[in-house]
Design a protein around this motif. Structure first.
Motif, mmCIF file in Angstrom:
data_model
loop_
_atom_site.group_PDB
_atom_site.id
_atom_site.type_symbol
_atom_site.label_atom_id
_atom_site.label_comp_id
_atom_site.label_asym_id
_atom_site.label_seq_id
_atom_site.Cartn_x
_atom_site.Cartn_y
_atom_site.Cartn_z
ATOM 1 N N ALA A 185 0.888 -1.285 0.006
ATOM 2 C CA ALA A 185 -0.011 0.121 -0.221
ATOM 3 C C ALA A 185 0.818 1.267 -0.091
ATOM 4 C CB ALA A 185 -0.990 -0.075 1.108
ATOM 5 N N ARG A 186 1.885 1.389 0.627
ATOM 6 C CA ARG A 186 2.816 2.296 0.978
ATOM 7 C C ARG A 186 3.512 2.505 -0.642
ATOM 8 N NH1 ARG A 186 3.656 0.287 5.842
ATOM 9 N NH2 ARG A 186 5.719 -0.982 5.317
ATOM 10 N N ASP A 187 4.228 1.417 -0.857
ATOM 11 C CA ASP A 187 4.689 1.496 -2.340
ATOM 12 C C ASP A 187 3.615 2.343 -3.224
ATOM 13 O OD1 ASP A 187 6.848 0.622 -1.297
ATOM 14 O OD2 ASP A 187 6.552 -1.333 -2.177
ATOM 15 N N LEU A 188 2.674 1.657 -3.381
ATOM 16 C CA LEU A 188 1.559 2.069 -4.352
ATOM 17 C C LEU A 188 1.236 3.765 -4.228
ATOM 18 C CD1 LEU A 188 -0.147 1.165 -6.699
ATOM 19 C CD2 LEU A 188 -2.056 0.574 -4.840
ATOM 20 N N LEU A 189 1.280 4.059 -3.004
ATOM 21 C CA LEU A 189 0.972 5.579 -2.583
ATOM 22 C C LEU A 189 1.908 6.408 -3.076
ATOM 23 C CD1 LEU A 189 -0.875 5.706 0.590
ATOM 24 C CD2 LEU A 189 -1.942 5.729 -1.755
ATOM 25 N N GLU A 190 3.257 5.861 -2.921
ATOM 26 C CA GLU A 190 4.506 6.699 -3.419
ATOM 27 C C GLU A 190 4.673 6.648 -4.942
ATOM 28 O OE1 GLU A 190 7.724 4.246 -1.374
ATOM 29 O OE2 GLU A 190 7.562 5.686 0.528
ATOM 30 N N ARG A 191 4.035 5.804 -5.509
ATOM 31 C CA ARG A 191 4.282 5.914 -7.145
ATOM 32 C C ARG A 191 2.854 6.644 -7.520
ATOM 33 N NH1 ARG A 191 4.641 0.265 -6.752
ATOM 34 N NH2 ARG A 191 2.425 -0.051 -7.311
ATOM 35 N N ARG A 192 1.954 7.019 -6.608
ATOM 36 C CA ARG A 192 0.735 7.635 -7.314
ATOM 37 C C ARG A 192 0.613 8.973 -6.866
ATOM 38 N NH1 ARG A 192 -4.102 6.037 -10.600
ATOM 39 N NH2 ARG A 192 -5.512 7.413 -9.835
ATOM 40 N N TYR A 193 1.429 9.286 -5.787
ATOM 41 C CA TYR A 193 0.832 10.684 -5.159
ATOM 42 C C TYR A 193 2.203 11.205 -4.800
ATOM 43 C CZ TYR A 193 -3.831 9.165 -4.876
ATOM 44 O OH TYR A 193 -5.341 8.769 -5.182
ATOM 45 N N ARG A 241 -4.747 13.232 1.508
ATOM 46 C CA ARG A 241 -4.643 12.115 2.420
ATOM 47 C C ARG A 241 -5.684 11.219 2.141
ATOM 48 N NH1 ARG A 241 -2.563 15.895 6.356
ATOM 49 N NH2 ARG A 241 -4.215 15.594 7.484
ATOM 50 N N ARG A 242 -6.939 12.090 2.286
ATOM 51 C CA ARG A 242 -8.430 11.340 2.262
ATOM 52 C C ARG A 242 -8.471 10.724 0.865
ATOM 53 N NH1 ARG A 242 -11.659 8.343 4.789
ATOM 54 N NH2 ARG A 242 -13.373 8.302 3.395
ATOM 55 N N LYS A 243 -7.872 11.609 -0.309
ATOM 56 C CA LYS A 243 -8.159 11.032 -1.550
ATOM 57 C C LYS A 243 -7.005 9.721 -1.739
ATOM 58 C CE LYS A 243 -7.283 12.490 -6.299
ATOM 59 N NZ LYS A 243 -6.750 13.637 -7.146
ATOM 60 N N ALA A 244 -5.942 9.592 -0.960
ATOM 61 C CA ALA A 244 -5.053 8.546 -0.857
ATOM 62 C C ALA A 244 -5.598 7.316 -0.144
ATOM 63 C CB ALA A 244 -3.583 8.873 -0.337
ATOM 64 N N ARG A 247 3.093 9.927 5.992
ATOM 65 C CA ARG A 247 2.620 11.599 6.692
ATOM 66 C C ARG A 247 3.827 11.672 7.405
ATOM 67 N NH1 ARG A 247 -2.292 13.486 9.947
ATOM 68 N NH2 ARG A 247 -1.879 15.676 10.164
ATOM 69 N N THR A 248 4.241 10.817 8.359
ATOM 70 C CA THR A 248 5.290 11.159 9.384
ATOM 71 C C THR A 248 6.575 10.840 8.947
ATOM 72 O OG1 THR A 248 5.278 8.894 10.104
ATOM 73 C CG2 THR A 248 3.560 10.514 11.062
ATOM 74 N N ASP A 249 6.887 10.325 7.483
ATOM 75 C CA ASP A 249 8.136 9.992 6.962
ATOM 76 C C ASP A 249 8.807 11.453 6.679
ATOM 77 O OD1 ASP A 249 8.293 7.561 7.592
ATOM 78 O OD2 ASP A 249 7.844 6.992 5.497
#
Length: 151
Positions: free
Chosen positions: A104-112, A124-127, A149-151
């Motif tokens: 899930a994190r990898d997908l978000l990093e690629r997408r957003y 964040r809500r969209k993600a 969000r915290t990274d």
């Protein structure tokens, strides 16, 4: 071509579930009894295996960014047994491909643009919504956004 040859020609391209193979043979004009006999021959010969199909589909969907809920739902549409679906997820875990929070994190990093997460609650809500639509459970979706969000 005989019904068995038609079934085999479908199976050499990719794995098929038993119901899917029967449906495709029927669409090609093969009588239901003859189609069942042809698929039975393919199963006996080892060309068609629902367990192998389930594992292949689960691996394919996981690698393209789908979550476990979506994968399980899709496997269920092929009328696979609970044991076959569980075995497919066990195969993913055995191959080290079932770390859903990391996926899930990898997908978000690629997408957003995750660098914008701390200051943009709408993003964040969209993600989170995106992950939920892709088949991740709410805990994993919110956890992935919180971690980024915290990274």
């Amino acid at each position: 071509m005989t019904p068995a040859q038609r079934a085999l020609s479908l199976l050499v391209r990719r794995e098929h579930s038993r119901p899917e193979l029967l449906r495709k043979l029927a669409a090609r004009g093969v009588e239901p009894d003859v189609a069942i006999e042809a698929v039975d021959r393919m199963t006996e010969a080892g060309w068609q295996d629902d367990g192998r199909f389930a594992a292949s589909l689960a691996r394919s969907r996981a690698s393209t960014g789908y979550g476990p809920l979506r994968i399980e739902a899709e496997l269920s549409t092929h009328r696979l047994t609970t044991a076959q679906i569980t075995a497919a997820f066990d195969a993913l875990a055995g191959d080290g491909e079932a770390d859903w929070p990391q996926r899930a994190r990898d997908l978000l990093e690629r997408r957003y643009d995750v660098a914008a997460f701390p200051g943009d609650p709408a993003l964040r809500r969209k993600a989170v919504d995106f992950l939920l639509r892709r088949g991740f459970d709410a805990e994993t979706a919110y956890g992935a956004v919180r971690a980024l969000r915290t990274d």
